[in-house]
Design a protein around this motif. Structure first.
Motif, mmCIF file in Angstrom:
data_model
loop_
_atom_site.group_PDB
_atom_site.id
_atom_site.type_symbol
_atom_site.label_atom_id
_atom_site.label_comp_id
_atom_site.label_asym_id
_atom_site.label_seq_id
_atom_site.Cartn_x
_atom_site.Cartn_y
_atom_site.Cartn_z
ATOM 1 N N SER A 1 -1.594 4.013 5.774
ATOM 2 C CA SER A 1 -0.816 2.769 5.757
ATOM 3 C C SER A 1 0.238 2.759 6.858
ATOM 4 C CB SER A 1 -0.122 2.588 4.408
ATOM 5 O OG SER A 1 0.891 3.564 4.210
ATOM 6 N N GLN B 1 0.825 -1.203 0.000
ATOM 7 C CA GLN B 1 0.000 0.000 0.000
ATOM 8 C C GLN B 1 0.859 1.253 0.000
ATOM 9 O OE1 GLN B 1 -3.097 0.190 2.977
ATOM 10 N NE2 GLN B 1 -3.344 2.395 2.741
ATOM 11 N N SER C 1 0.779 4.040 -2.816
ATOM 12 C CA SER C 1 0.480 5.420 -2.417
ATOM 13 C C SER C 1 1.562 6.367 -2.925
ATOM 14 C CB SER C 1 0.371 5.512 -0.894
ATOM 15 O OG SER C 1 -0.655 4.672 -0.407
#
Length: 312
Positions: A309, A125, A129
């Protein structure tokens, strides 16, 4: 993790957005693009004022540091100075609302540097991102020439900001690596000593920048000096708050909060262009507004997922 780190990390975003517009105003209105050296020297040599203030707070403890750690922190200060110089070069050639969002590459570089230096491991993640943030940066780095049906890349600006972002990220990661909460002021002393050493070196060996620095005291002395002093105080306060926040939470997580800075810059720049156009003049055509807002939204989305995250 301290719960108040977010609000401490938000302080630099607000202060630096004001500094960005002050720097742009000084460069464009008073030096006509030829004041990079003057502002750079003023900023780095301004640390001379900071050093005795820190010594006053911790009289002799600033010497209580190993030669290796002190040398590294001096180097960290030099890195900060070089990163600031590259930022000024980019700001001298492009609008503030273009340059600052591009600096959101900093948290991405911080994640990449965090693994080998701090042992921080990236999740899927976090990588995705970071990719979203870079997408927003890419959108902003393009120059859409609708009339000629061309899409140009701001290569020079992108290169300057990429190098600046990498050095700013390295600065924050190394500062955290060799600092603890109890030794924050000691590290801050040697960091600013590095800034001062860089300023002295450039002052001695660059006649051009030395002359630009002297110009600050010759032309519009009170106005320019006042703006520079205000800018430096805000920049140093933001820098100290940012460095302290990195001790309370993961470096990349703290830097993600800087994604709010382009929003503050955009709001301030738009307000100045509408109400005080003699101070700032940003491009506010529909094309430019859509591009800036779209890229900022993409960067904010990527930063949000980067943030989420990191706390899961």
């Amino acid at each position: 993790m301290h719960t108040n780190w977010f609000f401490i990390a938000l302080i630099p975003a607000i202060l630096w957005s004001i500094v960005n517009h002050i720097d742009k105003y000084i460069l464009s209105k008073h030096f006509k693009g030829n004041g990079i050296g003057g502002i750079f020297l003023f900023s780095s040599l301004f640390s001379v004022i900071v050093l005795p203030c820190i010594v006053f707070l911790i009289p002799v403890y600033f010497l209580n540091i190993s030669l290796l750690k002190g040398s590294i922190l001096l180097f960290v200060g030099i890195i900060n100075a070089i990163a600031f110089y590259l930022y000024l070069k980019a700001l001298n050639e492009e609008e503030t609302s273009i340059v600052i969002p591009l600096l959101q590459m900093i948290p991405v570089f911080a994640y990449l540097l965090g693994y080998p230096i701090l042992g921080e491991i990236l999740s899927t993640q976090q990588l995705m991102s970071a990719a979203v943030v870079m997408l927003g940066v890419t959108v902003l780095s393009l120059d859409f020439d609708i009339d000629n049906h061309k899409i140009l890349v701001r290569k020079k600006i992108l290169m300057l900001i990429a190098c600046s972002s990498l050095l700013f990220a390295l600065h924050d990661v190394l500062f955290k690596k060799f600092t603890t909460e109890s030794s924050f002021l000691v590290s801050a002393f040697w960091q600013h000593a590095g800034l001062t050493v860089t300023g002295i070196f450039v002052f001695i060996f660059s006649k051009r920048y030395r002359d630009q620095f002297k110009t600050i005291f010759k032309q519009n002395t009170v106005k320019i000096l006042s703006l520079n002093i205000i800018s430096e105080f805000l920049y140093i306060l933001g820098n100290l708050a940012n460095s302290f926040a990195t001790l309370l939470a993961p470096v990349a997580l703290v830097l993600v909060v800087s994604s709010y800075q382009p929003l503050f810059v955009f709001i301030i720049g738009t307000a100045l262009t509408i109400f005080l156009p003699n101070i700032s003049s940003e491009k506010l055509s529909l094309k430019h507004l859509i591009q800036k807002l779209l890229s900022i939204i993409i960067i904010l989305i990527g930063s949000y997922f980067l943030y989420s995250s990191s706390i899961n």
